[in-house]
Structure formats: C-alpha cells, structure tokens
Scaffold this motif. Sequence first.
Motif, short mmCIF file in Angstrom:
data_model
loop_
_atom_site.label_atom_id
_atom_site.label_comp_id
_atom_site.label_asym_id
_atom_site.label_seq_id
_atom_site.Cartn_x
_atom_site.Cartn_y
_atom_site.Cartn_z
N CYS A 8 -1.94 17.60 -27.60
CA CYS A 8 -1.02 16.48 -27.75
C CYS A 8 0.38 16.97 -27.46
CB CYS A 8 -1.07 15.95 -29.19
SG CYS A 8 -2.69 15.37 -29.67
N ALA A 9 0.97 16.43 -26.44
CA ALA A 9 2.37 16.72 -26.15
C ALA A 9 3.20 15.61 -26.76
CB ALA A 9 2.59 16.79 -24.64
N LEU A 10 3.88 15.91 -27.83
CA LEU A 10 4.62 14.91 -28.57
C LEU A 10 6.08 15.30 -28.70
CD1 LEU A 10 2.08 14.37 -31.50
CD2 LEU A 10 2.36 12.95 -29.48
N ALA A 11 6.93 14.32 -28.72
CA ALA A 11 8.34 14.59 -29.00
C ALA A 11 8.49 14.75 -30.49
CB ALA A 11 9.19 13.42 -28.50
N ALA A 18 15.84 24.50 -39.50
CA ALA A 18 14.73 24.37 -40.44
C ALA A 18 13.44 24.11 -39.69
CB ALA A 18 14.99 23.24 -41.42
N MET A 19 13.53 23.64 -38.43
CA MET A 19 12.35 23.40 -37.61
C MET A 19 12.27 24.47 -36.53
SD MET A 19 10.82 20.75 -38.77
CE MET A 19 9.82 20.12 -37.44
N PRO A 20 11.04 24.93 -36.23
CA PRO A 20 10.90 26.06 -35.32
C PRO A 20 11.42 25.82 -33.91
CG PRO A 20 8.86 25.62 -36.50
CD PRO A 20 9.78 24.49 -36.80
N LEU A 21 11.46 24.59 -33.44
CA LEU A 21 11.81 24.38 -32.04
C LEU A 21 13.32 24.42 -31.81
CD1 LEU A 21 13.06 21.28 -31.64
CD2 LEU A 21 10.72 20.68 -32.16
N SER A 22 14.10 24.55 -32.86
CA SER A 22 15.53 24.31 -32.74
C SER A 22 16.28 25.39 -32.01
CB SER A 22 16.13 24.17 -34.13
OG SER A 22 15.49 23.12 -34.82
N ALA A 23 17.46 25.03 -31.59
CA ALA A 23 18.36 26.00 -30.98
C ALA A 23 19.04 26.79 -32.09
CB ALA A 23 19.40 25.28 -30.14
N CYS A 24 18.70 28.04 -32.22
CA CYS A 24 19.28 28.89 -33.26
C CYS A 24 20.19 29.90 -32.58
CB CYS A 24 18.18 29.62 -34.04
SG CYS A 24 17.09 28.52 -34.96
N GLY A 25 21.48 29.81 -32.82
CA GLY A 25 22.40 30.74 -32.19
C GLY A 25 22.67 30.34 -30.75
N ASN A 26 22.66 31.31 -29.85
CA ASN A 26 23.08 31.07 -28.47
C ASN A 26 21.95 30.60 -27.56
OD1 ASN A 26 25.64 31.95 -29.17
ND2 ASN A 26 25.13 34.09 -28.71
N ASP A 32 8.92 21.14 -27.47
CA ASP A 32 8.40 20.05 -28.28
C ASP A 32 6.87 19.94 -28.26
OD1 ASP A 32 11.01 19.42 -28.79
OD2 ASP A 32 11.12 17.80 -27.31
N THR A 33 6.18 20.87 -27.64
CA THR A 33 4.75 20.72 -27.41
C THR A 33 3.91 21.14 -28.61
OG1 THR A 33 5.10 21.21 -25.08
CG2 THR A 33 2.84 21.34 -25.90
N LEU A 34 3.04 20.23 -29.04
CA LEU A 34 2.04 20.57 -30.05
C LEU A 34 0.74 20.93 -29.34
CD1 LEU A 34 2.63 17.80 -32.74
CD2 LEU A 34 3.74 20.04 -32.51
N ASN A 35 -0.09 21.69 -30.03
CA ASN A 35 -1.38 22.11 -29.46
C ASN A 35 -2.42 22.00 -30.56
OD1 ASN A 35 -3.42 23.16 -27.93
ND2 ASN A 35 -2.63 25.24 -27.88
N VAL A 36 -2.81 20.76 -30.85
CA VAL A 36 -3.71 20.49 -31.97
C VAL A 36 -5.15 20.46 -31.48
CG1 VAL A 36 -4.31 18.87 -33.80
CG2 VAL A 36 -1.91 19.15 -33.12
N ILE A 37 -6.00 21.27 -32.09
CA ILE A 37 -7.41 21.33 -31.71
C ILE A 37 -8.21 20.51 -32.72
CG2 ILE A 37 -9.40 22.83 -31.39
CD1 ILE A 37 -7.46 25.05 -30.60
N ARG A 445 1.62 25.73 -37.37
CA ARG A 445 0.16 25.75 -37.23
C ARG A 445 -0.32 24.78 -36.15
NH1 ARG A 445 -2.46 28.47 -41.15
NH2 ARG A 445 -4.37 27.24 -41.05
N ASN A 446 0.39 23.69 -36.00
CA ASN A 446 0.00 22.70 -34.99
C ASN A 446 0.46 23.10 -33.58
OD1 ASN A 446 -1.31 20.99 -36.77
ND2 ASN A 446 0.55 19.84 -37.25
N ARG A 447 1.35 24.07 -33.48
CA ARG A 447 1.78 24.57 -32.16
C ARG A 447 0.99 25.79 -31.73
NH1 ARG A 447 5.86 24.32 -29.07
NH2 ARG A 447 6.64 26.45 -29.30
N HIS A 448 0.53 26.58 -32.70
CA HIS A 448 -0.08 27.87 -32.38
C HIS A 448 -1.47 27.97 -33.01
CE1 HIS A 448 3.87 28.94 -30.92
NE2 HIS A 448 4.39 28.61 -32.09
N PRO A 449 -2.52 27.62 -32.27
CA PRO A 449 -3.88 27.68 -32.80
C PRO A 449 -4.27 29.06 -33.31
CG PRO A 449 -3.83 26.51 -30.70
CD PRO A 449 -2.48 27.14 -30.87
#
Length: 529
Positions: A8-11, A18-26, A32-37, A445-449
Amino acid sequence: MKAKKFICALAALTLACAMPLSACGNERIGDDTLNVIDDNYRNWYEVFVRSYCDSDNDGIGDLNGLTMKLDYIKDMGFNGIWLMPVCESNTYHGYDVVDYCKIEKDYGTNDDFKNLVKEAHERGINVIVDMVLNHSASSNAWFQKAVGALKNGGSNPATAKYRDYYNFVESPTGKPEGYNPVSGLSGWYYESRFDSVMPDLNLDNEDVRGEIADILEFWLTEMDVDGFRLDACTSYYTGNVSKNVEFLSFVNETAKAVKEDAYIVGEVWEGTDVQIRQYYESGIDSCFLFTASAGATGTSSIKAAFSDLLFDPGAYYTNLLLNLQKTYDVGSQAPFLCNHDTARAANMFGFEDQIKFAAGLLSLMNGNTFVYYGDEIGMTCADASSDPTKRIAMRWDSRPTTGQVTKPPQGADMSASAYKYPSVREQQEDKNSILNYYKGAMRLRNRHPELARGTVAAAEAPNDYVSAFTKTYDGKTITVLVNLSGTESYQINVSAYGEKVVDVLDVKGASKLSRGKLNMQPYSIAIIR
C-alpha cells in the motif's frame, strides 16, 4: 484478504521528527511508502469494548462505538484488533460466559458484531475474539443442567450427559482445594479454580469438545472472525503441561480445519521463556511473551533495558532479541508491554520519554506486537490490584464529545485526575505527544516487514549504549540502531551500516542527518538500508 502480499502506497501525515519519515536536520529521511503484508504478523490492539466508545449515549461502550473508531485504529497503524470477551455474561469483564454464541446485550447484537468485522476487513484490519474455554458461567445452561442431573441421579435422559460437562466430586471430609460446594446438595463440590461463579469445564469429555468445535466454527464462519485469543491456557488441566498442550492442539487443529489461516494466540502466563515455549508444541501460532512485558523482572524484560545498573544496555537489548529468537524457534512471538491483567505501561515507566521509548523498543521486536487500548495516550490505573481500574474509559476528548464512555466498570475512576496525559484529540494536535510516537512506532512496522519477520543478527555497536543488529527477511536486510541512553546523543557514520537512513524515531524529534552523519539523540531509533 488472506495469505497474500500487497503493498500500500499511502500518503502519511508528516508529524515533524516524532514520525520516521520526517525531515530531521539538514536531510530528509524516508518517504511516504507503507509496505503492509496481509498475513498473521500484525500490530494488534487490545480493546475492552465496555470502556472504549459509546454509540447510543447509555454511557457504556458498545460494538457500534468501536466500529465508529475503526478509522482511528487504522490511522494509528494497527491492523488487528483483539476483543476481550464479547459473549453474554453476568460480569463487567465477561470471562464468565453464559452463552458462547450470543453477544453481550450491553454491547449490541450478533448483527452489530458482524457489521464490525465487515467494516474492519474493509480497512485491512483482522479481528480475533477472546475465547474462554477453561470455564463457563455458573448460570450457563450446561452447568444448570449438570447440577440438575447430579441432583436427580441422571434419571432424565435429556440432561444426564451434562453431569460430565464439569468436574464434580463427593467429599465427606470437606471442600477440596480449587472446588466449591454444589448448592442444595450436601457433600458435593465442583471444580472452580478462578471463582465460584466460573465452574471449570471437563475438557476430557468428548461432548464438551464437540460443543467447543461447534463454537469455534460458529465464530469463524457465522461471525467471520480471524482467530482467537485463548484464555488461561495453563489452567485447562491445572499443573499438567502435557495435557494443556494436548488440548491446545485440539483447539488449533479444530479451528484451522475451518479456517486454515486462523490466528491463535494463547495466554500462557509463565515466568520463563522455556516454560512458555513448551506450549508452542501444540501448533498454535503464538503465546504471549510475558517475560518481555513491562512488569517482568527476568533477562527478557523490555523494562530492564532502562536500568541504571546495566553495564552494557545496548548489548542487553540485542541479546534479548537474539535469545528470544533462539528459544522461540517455531511459531511467532507475541510481545506486549501490558494488558488488562497488569498495571498499565505508563504506570511502570518513570516519565514520558520512557513511556514513548518503551513503545519504540516493542515495535522492533519479532512477531505480533500487542498494545492495550489507552496506552497510546499514556493512560494509567490508580490501583494495579484493582481489576476495574485497569479498564478505565478511553478518553477521547477533555470536552464533552460523542462516544465518550461515562459508565466504565464500577471502581474505574472517571475524574480528570485519573488521566495523567491529555486526551486523544489533544494529543493528535501535538506532534511530540505519546499518541504520535505510538503512531510512528507502528508505522515503522508497517514500512519494514523485516521488523516483525526478520532473522536477527548482531551488528557492531559504536558504544555500550547503542544496540546494533540486522534483520533479514525475503532477501532484504535492514540495520537497526537504538540509542538506549536517556541523556547522551551519539554521532553515527551511516556508511558503516548501509547506504542510507530510511527512518528515525526519537522521543524529542531532534535527531539530525547531515553529510552522512546521523546525530542520534537520547532514546532514538534509526533504520538503515
């Protein structure tokens, strides 16, 4: 929906660091890709319906209220729901079942349940129900007929067989341990290890097993559930592990003959991994990992990773994963921080950063993670010895709002002081809240099986406070770095572990990636590919 892989590719909502996809620093980390099995490795959410969400304004949580919150549950990253008992019962907790095929009237109807499951499945959420097979209610028709047959000596053919549905003994010397007297029949007792209103079933009786087979089929077909949480597995035959395992084998084989991919997780409340591992011989998918829970004190405990007494906390957490992998060489693990029988996670971790980070450590573990409703907002219980306080009403808003439960079990405090942290609505608006951290942890967990399913191997750690390990699944490998220090940050050379940082989760949202160097803040997690 079963046994097939889909991506599932979801926005996803960007919530700063606080969320892993964020821009942290520079440099931006992740996408935004999820990989739900779609299999039986899931992020499970334990719900006590009575205290969750009220759809009809009677103050009591119900199934339609839970259906109203399915989008919330999905958005949090949970793709499985474990429902505590929903069958007709005389108690608030539901573990004394009056009718195994009828929904508790406070919760709604059988049709309400079917609608809940249908709506959950449409959202990719599986549903399992608590199945209580050790005992029934004393008001269950089986027990009433059994007592009647005992009193009339089995003279009525219509009820005679029920006498053997339970374990009766005649004892002129007094009440045996674990038994209670049969009302109106002097000298006779029935086994009831948990409570006098919960007589133990005679699980050796073929008619009882036939009834159980019919009940399992009803829930798997008519109600379309995806499996069962089995209550009190160590008490089926008190003190007899081999017979407990044999009965579990019967349940597992019976259920999977109806629905091949039914997920079955057992409550095997034992103090060591070796003891719990014995129950996997039954063939059930999982047993709850009590040794890793927040209240555990052994060498598998997640909480021990926070101890100031540890010489090498990084190695402790890595070895925890490696030792669990070695012990649980079949089935899948079922780690959790707390449940309805323990103090809440927020009670057992000292402060907000630890409450968050404990969820992060849980999210990195193999198998099926289980989260108790309300833990995602840091709900606490005022008295860990009081069962109702562990089932406090979910707090949706600090203001009056639709769905708020106002009549949780008697004894569960509903005053504002009972909620140490803000409501769901308020935490949704705070990017650094406990809720948004939990959301980030489930999203990992939903991004990395590999996190749920991967083979664990130790990696070289940069220091004693960083846990470093790899997980490999389906030909792909990730490296996970975990900073277990609550006070120190560490600079990591990314190229030493892989090509790029794909996710970062930390309690403050302050970790930075710049020119191939990752500055890991206290209590932070990084995933590198």
